[in-house]
Design an enzyme around this catalytic site. Structure first.
Site, PDB file in Angstrom:
ATOM      1  N   ARG A 144      13.520 -12.507  11.588  1.00  0.00           N
ATOM      2  CA  ARG A 144      13.109 -13.890  11.311  1.00  0.00           C
ATOM      3  C   ARG A 144      14.305 -14.712  10.857  1.00  0.00           C
ATOM      4  O   ARG A 144      15.117 -14.261  10.061  1.00  0.00           O
ATOM      5  CB  ARG A 144      12.023 -13.913  10.229  1.00  0.00           C
ATOM      6  CG  ARG A 144      10.813 -13.127  10.647  1.00  0.00           C
ATOM      7  CD  ARG A 144       9.668 -13.268   9.673  1.00  0.00           C
ATOM      8  NE  ARG A 144       8.551 -12.437  10.097  1.00  0.00           N
ATOM      9  CZ  ARG A 144       7.425 -12.253   9.410  1.00  0.00           C
ATOM     10  NH1 ARG A 144       7.266 -12.886   8.257  1.00  0.00           N
ATOM     11  NH2 ARG A 144       6.473 -11.491   9.870  1.00  0.00           N
ATOM     12  N   ARG A 186      13.599 -11.411   1.123  1.00  0.00           N
ATOM     13  CA  ARG A 186      13.596 -12.306   2.279  1.00  0.00           C
ATOM     14  C   ARG A 186      14.844 -12.066   3.122  1.00  0.00           C
ATOM     15  O   ARG A 186      15.894 -12.660   2.872  1.00  0.00           O
ATOM     16  CB  ARG A 186      13.523 -13.763   1.807  1.00  0.00           C
ATOM     17  CG  ARG A 186      13.178 -14.780   2.885  1.00  0.00           C
ATOM     18  CD  ARG A 186      13.042 -16.176   2.313  1.00  0.00           C
ATOM     19  NE  ARG A 186      11.989 -16.242   1.294  1.00  0.00           N
ATOM     20  CZ  ARG A 186      10.705 -16.452   1.568  1.00  0.00           C
ATOM     21  NH1 ARG A 186      10.317 -16.645   2.799  1.00  0.00           N
ATOM     22  NH2 ARG A 186       9.818 -16.488   0.595  1.00  0.00           N
ATOM     23  N   GLU A 209       3.912 -11.297  -2.443  1.00  0.00           N
ATOM     24  CA  GLU A 209       3.222 -10.904  -1.219  1.00  0.00           C
ATOM     25  C   GLU A 209       3.871  -9.677  -0.592  1.00  0.00           C
ATOM     26  O   GLU A 209       5.086  -9.617  -0.421  1.00  0.00           O
ATOM     27  CB  GLU A 209       3.267 -12.082  -0.237  1.00  0.00           C
ATOM     28  CG  GLU A 209       2.641 -11.758   1.094  1.00  0.00           C
ATOM     29  CD  GLU A 209       2.824 -12.891   2.103  1.00  0.00           C
ATOM     30  OE1 GLU A 209       3.040 -14.047   1.673  1.00  0.00           O
ATOM     31  OE2 GLU A 209       2.755 -12.612   3.307  1.00  0.00           O
ATOM     32  N   SER A 269      -0.211  -9.385   4.501  1.00  0.00           N
ATOM     33  CA  SER A 269      -1.011 -10.546   4.823  1.00  0.00           C
ATOM     34  C   SER A 269      -1.989 -10.102   5.897  1.00  0.00           C
ATOM     35  O   SER A 269      -1.573  -9.632   6.950  1.00  0.00           O
ATOM     36  CB  SER A 269      -0.090 -11.651   5.330  1.00  0.00           C
ATOM     37  OG  SER A 269      -0.766 -12.860   5.376  1.00  0.00           O
ATOM     38  N   ARG A 294       9.731  -4.635   0.970  1.00  0.00           N
ATOM     39  CA  ARG A 294       9.103  -5.098  -0.272  1.00  0.00           C
ATOM     40  C   ARG A 294       8.431  -3.941  -1.007  1.00  0.00           C
ATOM     41  O   ARG A 294       8.323  -3.952  -2.237  1.00  0.00           O
ATOM     42  CB  ARG A 294       8.099  -6.221   0.029  1.00  0.00           C
ATOM     43  CG  ARG A 294       8.816  -7.492   0.476  1.00  0.00           C
ATOM     44  CD  ARG A 294       7.909  -8.696   0.578  1.00  0.00           C
ATOM     45  NE  ARG A 294       8.685  -9.868   1.000  1.00  0.00           N
ATOM     46  CZ  ARG A 294       8.180 -11.092   1.113  1.00  0.00           C
ATOM     47  NH1 ARG A 294       6.905 -11.311   0.842  1.00  0.00           N
ATOM     48  NH2 ARG A 294       8.949 -12.095   1.490  1.00  0.00           N
TER      49      ARG A 294
END
Length: 423
Positions: A263, A278, A350, A353, A392
């Site tokens: 990403r 991130r 988070e 999801s 994560r």
RNA sequence: GGAGAGAUGGCCGAGUGGUCGAAGGCGCAGCACUGGAAAUGCUGUGUGGGGCAACUCACCGAGGGUUCGAAUCCCUCUCUCUCCGCCA
């Protein structure tokens, strides 16, 4: 993609639903385009019927008398009709394209049960599991303990690639691999068939799941090949069945897949600049389901539980948050986030999801099913969720299992997948 | 990368310019026969758009062209297979 027929029938409701998620598409304008399209299509279709009639006459005449005097006249007539058709086709195609392109940029309608809200502050905590880890000793943030232990290296990764990349070293690389294996094994055991899809996908696949055309700048692209690096396994796995008609007896289809995810994180400058939270490249195990519309809600709930199951086995405290209309992703109609407890920052972050897309992706990717004995085909429903984001998860372990002496214990369930029990 | 072959309905497979949305077979569904089933026979059986009824239009890998008319002829592309080369 929304169904223009549904929009036509429930214009007000749809408009309101979109407004709830902060979208201000003018649906009436889309309906007007559709009216135009229908009108042009009817005119065209009538002319085509006429042309077909003339052609048949020519055929008949030619067979009985190849030099019949009417033939030339009829040919001329056919040519005239053809010109009219051509003009209509051009106009119709333009309108159709315009409508299609616009529809592709309209987000999904939130499910009626999704809480209405105006920002992430309106998300709703559904349940909490485990106790927030708040030891007396200070807990180092994962990137500090990671570098101290020599398992995370950011500097060299930046040299090799760019900022927001990491190099995992030794036991760290092993832990990453163990987490992937552990999660895949667990999901497989619970009925998800493992797949290892391509990590590069074409534009059509990204359009199928909703990343294109609107979010092109979020993905890495190989310009020369019309291929993109997958931002999530959702894209290749969901598109596995693109343009297929499945039999209802095959459903639900449940897959789990490991892929790296790429990403660009455009627009997140300055956010989470340290650590593994991130990155431009991270690993993830994803769950994807293809289900009957009638079963999509219960399948969604069980998908969330399957993701939660991993956190429970790892004994990581977390909470389940239901996103409100404003925080919902583009393609989702309903979404639960799993947020894991990170003690260094003293907050939940988070880690998964889990979304229900209804038939939104199915329309884009043309994912249909057929029921035996029933006429026609229907769009199925797609669901997916992270199960879980690997990086994560590593953060959470490095912080939640951190000891006063700086050692990090390994969750028991990982022992069979690791060559060690503590870092 | 080089050479060749191919792409037709859920599957197999016929079809080289008109009545082909497409023979035939398999599969599937309904009916008949049967105590029940098998076998057999008959009938039906693609998708999508418009009207939402009759009907109509489109679709034979995709796009374009020739023609009054294309699954059939021409061009481009994509994909698949075989052989050679290269390669983890």
């Amino acid at each position: 993609m929304l169904d223009i027929k549904v929009i036509r029938q429930n214009l007000e409701e749809c408009q309101t639903a979109l407004r709830h998620r902060g979208d201000n598409t003018d649906l009436a304008a889309l309906v007007a385009l559709d009216d135009q399209r229908r009108q042009l299509e009817q005119q065209r279709s009538a002319l085509e019927a006429e042309a077909n009639e003339v052609q048949k006459q020519v055929g008949k005449l030619k067979q009985s008398d190849p030099h019949h005097p009417d033939i030339d006249h009829l040919k001329q007539k056919a040519n005239q009709i053809k010109e009219k058709i051509a003009a209509l086709v051009t106009a119709e195609e333009a309108v159709r394209q315009q409508l299609h392109q616009q529809l592709l940029t309209v987000p999904n309608l939130p499910h009626p049960s999704t809480p209405i809200g105006s920002s992430e502050a309106d998300n709703r905590v559904v349940r909490t599991w485990g106790e927030e880890y708040k030891p007396r000793h200070p807990v180092l943030p994962h990137w500090e303990i990671g570098e101290k232990l020599g398992i995370l290296n950011f500097e060299r990764a930046v040299k090799v690639a760019q900022t927001r990349f990491v190099n995992l070293v030794g036991a760290g690389a092993q832990l990453e691999r163990a987490l992937i294996n552990f999660m895949l094994a667990e999901h497989s055991r619970r009925g998800y068939q493992e797949v290892m899809p391509p990590f590069l996908v074409n534009s059509q696949s990204l359009q199928g799941t909703g990343q294109l055309p609107k979010f092109a700048s979020d993905a890495f692209r190989c310009q020369e090949d019309d291929l993109w690096l997958v931002p999530t396994a959702e894209v290749p796995v969901t598109n596995l069945y693109r343009d297929e008609i499945l039999d209802s007896s095959q459903l639900p289809i449940k897959h789990c897949a490991y892929t790296p995810c790429f990403r660009r994180e455009a627009g997140s400058y300055g956010r989470d600049t340290r650590g593994l939270i991130r990155l431009h490249q991270f690993n993830k195990v994803e769950l994807v389901k293809f289900v009957l519309p009638s079963e999509s809600e219960q399948e969604h709930e069980s998908l969330v539980q399957d993701a939660e199951h991993i956190l429970q086995l790892l004994k990581l405290p977390y909470r389940v948050v239901e996103l409100c209309t404003a925080d919902l992703g583009f393609a989702a109609r309903k979404c639960y986030d799993l947020e894991v407890w990170l003690p260094a920052a003293g907050q939940y972050r988070e880690i998964s999801s889990c979304s229900n897309f209804g038939d939104f992706q199915a329309r884009r990717a043309n994912l249909r099913y057929k029921t035996k004995g029933k006429k026609g085909t229907e769009f199925l429903h797609t669901l997916n969720g992270s199960g879980l984001a690997i990086g994560r998860t590593m953060c959470a372990i490095l912080e939640n299992y951190q000891q006063p002496d700086g050692r990090v214990l390994m969750p028991t369930v990982l022992h069979p997948f690791l060559g060690y029990t503590a870092l």
